[in-house]
Design a protein around this motif. Sequence first.
Motif, PDB file in Angstrom:
ATOM      1  N   LEU A 291       0.952  -1.448  -0.149  1.00 47.31           N
ATOM      2  CA  LEU A 291       0.074   0.024   0.125  1.00 47.31           C
ATOM      3  C   LEU A 291       0.870   1.232  -0.127  1.00 47.31           C
ATOM      4  O   LEU A 291       0.431   2.283  -0.618  1.00 47.31           O
ATOM      5  CB  LEU A 291      -0.936   0.060   0.947  1.00 47.31           C
ATOM      6  CG  LEU A 291      -2.103  -0.824   1.194  1.00 47.31           C
ATOM      7  CD1 LEU A 291      -2.714  -1.296   2.426  1.00 47.31           C
ATOM      8  CD2 LEU A 291      -3.086  -0.697   0.190  1.00 47.31           C
ATOM      9  N   ARG A 292       1.863   1.334   0.731  1.00 47.74           N
ATOM     10  CA  ARG A 292       2.817   2.288   0.811  1.00 47.74           C
ATOM     11  C   ARG A 292       3.659   2.509  -0.458  1.00 47.74           C
ATOM     12  O   ARG A 292       3.964   3.597  -0.866  1.00 47.74           O
ATOM     13  CB  ARG A 292       3.533   2.166   2.259  1.00 47.74           C
ATOM     14  CG  ARG A 292       2.705   2.399   3.341  1.00 47.74           C
ATOM     15  CD  ARG A 292       3.606   2.056   4.489  1.00 47.74           C
ATOM     16  NE  ARG A 292       4.973   2.675   4.465  1.00 47.74           N
ATOM     17  CZ  ARG A 292       5.256   3.752   5.223  1.00 47.74           C
ATOM     18  NH1 ARG A 292       4.133   4.514   5.908  1.00 47.74           N
ATOM     19  NH2 ARG A 292       6.600   4.303   5.332  1.00 47.74           N
ATOM     20  N   GLU A 293       4.145   1.431  -0.832  1.00 53.41           N
ATOM     21  CA  GLU A 293       5.126   1.505  -1.907  1.00 53.41           C
ATOM     22  C   GLU A 293       4.810   1.051  -3.230  1.00 53.41           C
ATOM     23  O   GLU A 293       5.338   1.560  -4.291  1.00 53.41           O
ATOM     24  CB  GLU A 293       6.502   0.596  -1.365  1.00 53.41           C
ATOM     25  CG  GLU A 293       7.104   0.777  -0.130  1.00 53.41           C
ATOM     26  CD  GLU A 293       7.625   2.271   0.010  1.00 53.41           C
ATOM     27  OE1 GLU A 293       8.133   2.846  -1.008  1.00 53.41           O
ATOM     28  OE2 GLU A 293       7.762   2.954   1.239  1.00 53.41           O
ATOM     29  N   ARG A 294       3.714   0.343  -3.523  1.00 53.42           N
ATOM     30  CA  ARG A 294       3.387   0.089  -4.951  1.00 53.42           C
ATOM     31  C   ARG A 294       1.854   0.727  -5.034  1.00 53.42           C
ATOM     32  O   ARG A 294       0.900   0.075  -5.333  1.00 53.42           O
ATOM     33  CB  ARG A 294       3.224  -1.438  -4.955  1.00 53.42           C
ATOM     34  CG  ARG A 294       4.755  -2.088  -4.959  1.00 53.42           C
ATOM     35  CD  ARG A 294       5.679  -1.663  -5.992  1.00 53.42           C
ATOM     36  NE  ARG A 294       4.891  -1.399  -7.236  1.00 53.42           N
ATOM     37  CZ  ARG A 294       5.420  -2.433  -8.356  1.00 53.42           C
ATOM     38  NH1 ARG A 294       6.336  -3.474  -7.998  1.00 53.42           N
ATOM     39  NH2 ARG A 294       4.790  -2.344  -9.453  1.00 53.42           N
ATOM     40  N   GLN A 295       2.028   2.109  -5.411  1.00 54.46           N
ATOM     41  CA  GLN A 295       0.862   3.027  -5.519  1.00 54.46           C
ATOM     42  C   GLN A 295       0.349   2.742  -6.821  1.00 54.46           C
ATOM     43  O   GLN A 295      -1.022   2.840  -7.025  1.00 54.46           O
ATOM     44  CB  GLN A 295       0.890   4.389  -5.321  1.00 54.46           C
ATOM     45  CG  GLN A 295       1.699   4.536  -3.719  1.00 54.46           C
ATOM     46  CD  GLN A 295       1.034   5.705  -3.016  1.00 54.46           C
ATOM     47  OE1 GLN A 295       0.049   6.463  -3.656  1.00 54.46           O
ATOM     48  NE2 GLN A 295       1.500   5.855  -1.841  1.00 54.46           N
ATOM     49  N   ASP A 296       0.682   1.707  -7.664  1.00 56.74           N
ATOM     50  CA  ASP A 296       0.315   1.437  -8.831  1.00 56.74           C
ATOM     51  C   ASP A 296      -0.573   0.350  -8.833  1.00 56.74           C
ATOM     52  O   ASP A 296      -1.454   0.108  -9.888  1.00 56.74           O
ATOM     53  CB  ASP A 296       1.574   1.151 -10.219  1.00 56.74           C
ATOM     54  CG  ASP A 296       2.413   0.023  -9.361  1.00 56.74           C
ATOM     55  OD1 ASP A 296       2.649  -0.042  -8.377  1.00 56.74           O
ATOM     56  OD2 ASP A 296       2.595  -1.023  -9.993  1.00 56.74           O
ATOM     57  N   VAL A 297      -0.696  -0.302  -7.902  1.00 60.82           N
ATOM     58  CA  VAL A 297      -1.615  -1.340  -7.525  1.00 60.82           C
ATOM     59  C   VAL A 297      -2.650  -0.890  -7.044  1.00 60.82           C
ATOM     60  O   VAL A 297      -2.472  -0.350  -5.686  1.00 60.82           O
ATOM     61  CB  VAL A 297      -0.900  -2.510  -6.710  1.00 60.82           C
ATOM     62  CG1 VAL A 297      -1.828  -3.690  -6.606  1.00 60.82           C
ATOM     63  CG2 VAL A 297       0.423  -3.122  -7.454  1.00 60.82           C
ATOM     64  N   PRO A 298      -3.974  -0.927  -7.378  1.00 56.95           N
ATOM     65  CA  PRO A 298      -5.236  -0.391  -6.619  1.00 56.95           C
ATOM     66  C   PRO A 298      -5.480  -0.848  -5.244  1.00 56.95           C
ATOM     67  O   PRO A 298      -5.032  -2.195  -4.806  1.00 56.95           O
ATOM     68  CB  PRO A 298      -6.482  -0.810  -7.697  1.00 56.95           C
ATOM     69  CG  PRO A 298      -5.574  -1.266  -8.770  1.00 56.95           C
ATOM     70  CD  PRO A 298      -4.357  -1.458  -8.519  1.00 56.95           C
ATOM     71  N   LYS A 299      -5.519   0.358  -4.310  1.00 57.56           N
ATOM     72  CA  LYS A 299      -5.744  -0.555  -2.902  1.00 57.56           C
ATOM     73  C   LYS A 299      -6.596  -1.444  -2.815  1.00 57.56           C
ATOM     74  O   LYS A 299      -6.284  -2.137  -1.806  1.00 57.56           O
ATOM     75  CB  LYS A 299      -6.029   0.808  -2.000  1.00 57.56           C
ATOM     76  CG  LYS A 299      -7.276   1.301  -2.013  1.00 57.56           C
ATOM     77  CD  LYS A 299      -7.561   2.618  -1.320  1.00 57.56           C
ATOM     78  CE  LYS A 299      -8.848   2.781  -1.239  1.00 57.56           C
ATOM     79  NZ  LYS A 299      -9.308   3.956  -0.256  1.00 57.56           N
ATOM     80  N   GLU A 300      -7.800  -1.277  -3.353  1.00 58.74           N
ATOM     81  CA  GLU A 300      -8.854  -2.554  -3.184  1.00 58.74           C
ATOM     82  C   GLU A 300      -8.100  -3.858  -3.670  1.00 58.74           C
ATOM     83  O   GLU A 300      -8.567  -4.821  -2.709  1.00 58.74           O
ATOM     84  CB  GLU A 300      -9.860  -2.331  -4.167  1.00 58.74           C
ATOM     85  CG  GLU A 300     -10.655  -0.925  -3.834  1.00 58.74           C
ATOM     86  CD  GLU A 300      -9.987   0.314  -4.465  1.00 58.74           C
ATOM     87  OE1 GLU A 300     -10.289   1.369  -4.050  1.00 58.74           O
ATOM     88  OE2 GLU A 300      -9.168   0.279  -5.345  1.00 58.74           O
ATOM     89  N   ILE A 301      -7.279  -3.900  -4.457  1.00 54.38           N
ATOM     90  CA  ILE A 301      -6.555  -5.176  -4.983  1.00 54.38           C
ATOM     91  C   ILE A 301      -5.743  -5.838  -3.734  1.00 54.38           C
ATOM     92  O   ILE A 301      -5.859  -7.016  -3.139  1.00 54.38           O
ATOM     93  CB  ILE A 301      -5.733  -5.288  -6.041  1.00 54.38           C
ATOM     94  CG1 ILE A 301      -6.626  -4.723  -7.467  1.00 54.38           C
ATOM     95  CG2 ILE A 301      -5.041  -6.270  -6.378  1.00 54.38           C
ATOM     96  CD1 ILE A 301      -7.856  -5.713  -7.835  1.00 54.38           C
ATOM     97  N   VAL A 302      -4.938  -4.792  -3.318  1.00 52.04           N
ATOM     98  CA  VAL A 302      -3.783  -5.283  -2.078  1.00 52.04           C
ATOM     99  C   VAL A 302      -4.778  -5.487  -0.743  1.00 52.04           C
ATOM    100  O   VAL A 302      -4.400  -6.728  -0.451  1.00 52.04           O
ATOM    101  CB  VAL A 302      -3.119  -4.170  -1.918  1.00 52.04           C
ATOM    102  CG1 VAL A 302      -2.332  -4.142  -0.649  1.00 52.04           C
ATOM    103  CG2 VAL A 302      -2.284  -3.470  -3.033  1.00 52.04           C
ATOM    104  N   ILE A 303      -5.629  -4.939  -0.531  1.00 48.24           N
ATOM    105  CA  ILE A 303      -6.527  -5.142   0.783  1.00 48.24           C
ATOM    106  C   ILE A 303      -7.327  -6.452   0.464  1.00 48.24           C
ATOM    107  O   ILE A 303      -7.266  -7.318   1.335  1.00 48.24           O
ATOM    108  CB  ILE A 303      -7.442  -4.051   1.056  1.00 48.24           C
ATOM    109  CG1 ILE A 303      -6.504  -2.747   1.523  1.00 48.24           C
ATOM    110  CG2 ILE A 303      -8.274  -4.347   2.246  1.00 48.24           C
ATOM    111  CD1 ILE A 303      -7.417  -1.588   1.594  1.00 48.24           C
ATOM    112  N   ASP A 304      -7.847  -6.548  -0.707  1.00 49.46           N
ATOM    113  CA  ASP A 304      -8.583  -7.965  -0.811  1.00 49.46           C
ATOM    114  C   ASP A 304      -7.839  -9.154  -0.752  1.00 49.46           C
ATOM    115  O   ASP A 304      -7.985 -10.085  -0.112  1.00 49.46           O
ATOM    116  CB  ASP A 304      -9.266  -7.783  -2.185  1.00 49.46           C
ATOM    117  CG  ASP A 304     -10.827  -6.833  -2.405  1.00 49.46           C
ATOM    118  OD1 ASP A 304     -10.928  -6.431  -1.021  1.00 49.46           O
ATOM    119  OD2 ASP A 304     -11.171  -6.899  -3.137  1.00 49.46           O
ATOM    120  N   GLU A 305      -6.569  -9.152  -1.373  1.00 52.70           N
ATOM    121  CA  GLU A 305      -5.679 -10.140  -1.432  1.00 52.70           C
ATOM    122  C   GLU A 305      -5.291 -10.616  -0.039  1.00 52.70           C
ATOM    123  O   GLU A 305      -5.175 -11.729   0.209  1.00 52.70           O
ATOM    124  CB  GLU A 305      -4.436  -9.761  -2.200  1.00 52.70           C
ATOM    125  CG  GLU A 305      -4.647  -9.772  -3.752  1.00 52.70           C
ATOM    126  CD  GLU A 305      -4.483 -10.860  -4.208  1.00 52.70           C
ATOM    127  OE1 GLU A 305      -3.629 -11.748  -4.437  1.00 52.70           O
ATOM    128  OE2 GLU A 305      -5.430 -11.293  -5.309  1.00 52.70           O
TER     129      GLU A 305
END
Length: 175
Positions: free
Chosen positions: A130-144
């Motif tokens: 979430l902090r370093e890969r802002q190119d990845v949507p936050k919803e994807i990161v959180i869901d994963e």
Amino acid sequence: MTEPASLKSVLEQLAEAEKQRTEPQLSSKQRRARTVARLAAVQALYQMELAGEGVETVITEFSNHRFDADIEGEPLAEADEAWFAEIVRGVVGGQRDIDTAVKARLASNWRLERLDSTLRALLRAGAWELRERQDVPKEIVIDEYVELAKAFFDDAEAKFVNAALDGVARDARGS
């Protein structure tokens, strides 16, 4: 913590959850490879914490012995090994700042050290993304990472991961 799930069942759960979300710039195979990389990163961080092994040792072990292996008689889905290594190195390199970000989202009477080792690994990996890969949507990161939490824990812990990572996302991304 619930009864430990087999790696095969964890991957099956993640594959089912993956159908619900998309990273538009990635193919289905690439998304799956990232999911496997995230799972492996959590395992690697857990292993490093318990065994005290160094980051490069663990990355090499996973690359040489765990990826491309069979699980319960079936081949493991291909992992994005570069993504895996980036997460693990990133968490280790930025752990002080990551832990500060996660601690800011814990209840005032909770310390990160009190959490289960697997839960800490999940939160650290998710917070790093979430902090370093802002190119990845936050919803994807959180869901994963919520889906990973569901594979190892009860719903209460999965909700905790969701809330903590959502807070980290708001702090890191301002949304």
